[in-house]
Design an enzyme around this catalytic site. Structure first.
Site, short mmCIF file in Angstrom:
data_model
loop_
_atom_site.label_atom_id
_atom_site.label_comp_id
_atom_site.label_asym_id
_atom_site.label_seq_id
_atom_site.Cartn_x
_atom_site.Cartn_y
_atom_site.Cartn_z
N LYS A 67 0.83 -1.21 0.00
CA LYS A 67 0.00 0.00 0.00
C LYS A 67 0.87 1.26 0.00
CE LYS A 67 -2.06 -1.15 3.88
NZ LYS A 67 -1.42 -2.45 4.13
N ARG A 121 -10.32 0.07 8.33
CA ARG A 121 -9.79 -1.26 8.60
C ARG A 121 -10.75 -2.10 9.43
NH1 ARG A 121 -3.58 -2.13 8.93
NH2 ARG A 121 -3.50 0.07 8.54
N ARG A 132 11.78 -5.39 5.08
CA ARG A 132 11.50 -3.96 4.83
C ARG A 132 12.50 -3.08 5.59
NH1 ARG A 132 5.58 -1.71 5.54
NH2 ARG A 132 5.70 -2.74 7.57
N ARG A 155 10.78 -1.35 11.14
CA ARG A 155 9.65 -1.01 12.00
C ARG A 155 9.55 -1.99 13.16
NH1 ARG A 155 4.49 0.30 8.24
NH2 ARG A 155 3.46 -1.03 9.79
N ARG A 209 -0.77 -9.22 13.28
CA ARG A 209 -1.30 -8.20 12.35
C ARG A 209 -2.04 -8.87 11.19
NH1 ARG A 209 3.94 -5.23 10.72
NH2 ARG A 209 2.63 -4.18 9.20
#
Ligand code: AP5
Ligand code: MG
Length: 213
Positions: free
Chosen positions: A13, A89, A128, A157, A168
């Protein structure tokens, strides 16, 4: 254009949002980025958000709906349009967004739904890296920074730890389907194949958005 971008954690996203904003000049509104900024500034809201985000849980709807409403009411939105990333969400957030848009006299033009195989997401999130200075997102293997880069200039992160990622994914898989159905019923959803190169995902999005304009 007033748009949503949806997809599971790691679907791409944020990566695609950066390209959409550059090419279509809409305002990027990422609830995750807003919470991370509040966490970095150690505001009261940031501390509350952190207690949920660190566990891979969703921040309560009341808080999230409030910050989105406040942002959508700002003057630039009417001019530029918006791309909401990571919101709504929950189905309750989708209903709150309907209300907010009605109050503001705005409407949605499209929902970009990036579809990916959940099995690849752990690898995407664990690799990431984010540039400390610019906030730009990369991946150690799939999208490395150009040339010889210094790892110390990048961070990972906190919520990308494997145990948090699993939670998640569970939370987002459980909550996501009714939201997509809500927008599909309105004919707004554009499914995008997310299991391909970043540039090919963007090419597919670009075709959709060019037709919407
Ligand atoms: P948020 O920041 O929104 O996180 P998320 O939804 O979990 O999504 P990510 O940002 O992790 O993934 P992305 O889809 O943006 O992927 P990216 O482009 O970075 O939210 C974080 C937390 O905040 C939530 O868990 C929740 O606690 C809270 N929160 C936020 N919004 C909320 C809300 N509305 N209500 C309640 N709580 C909320 O890409 C991932 C990696 O893959 C990168 O390394 C990238 O380089 C790589 N990559 C991207 N595309 C490709 C590709 N096509 N091929 C290979 N690699 C790729
Ligand atoms: Mg993101």
């Amino acid at each position: 254009m007033n748009l949503l971008i949806m997809g599971l954690p790691g679907a791409g996203k944020g990566t695609q949002a950066a390209k959409i904003v550059e090419n279509f000049q809409v305002a990027h509104i990422s609830t995750g980025d807003m919470f991370r900024a509040a966490m970095a500034n150690q505001t009261e809201m940031g501390q509350l958000a952190k207690s949920y985000i660190d566990k891979g849980e969703l921040v309560p709807d009341q808080v999230t709906n409030g910050i989105v409403k406040e942002r959508l009411a700002q003057a630039d939105i009417r001019e530029a349009g918006f791309l909401l990333d990571g919101y709504p969400r929950t189905i309750e957030q989708a209903h709150a967004l309907d209300e907010t848009l009605k109050e503001l006299g705005l409407s949605l033009d499209g929902v970009i739904n990036i579809q990916v195989d959940p099995a690849c997401l752990l690898e995407r999130l664990s690799g990431r890296i984010i540039h400390k200075e610019t906030g730009e997102t990369f991946h150690k293997v799939f999208n490395p920074p150009a040339g010889d880069y210094n790892e110390a200039d990048y961070y990972q992160r906190e919520d990308d730890k494997p145990e948090t990622v699993k939670r998640r994914l569970d939370v987002n898989i459980a909550q996501g389907q009714p939201i997509i159905e809500h927008y599909r019923a309105q004919g707004l959803v554009h499914d995008i194949e997310g299991n391909q190169d970043i540039k090919d995902v963007f090419a597919a999005i670009q075709t959709v958005l060019t037709n919407l304009k």
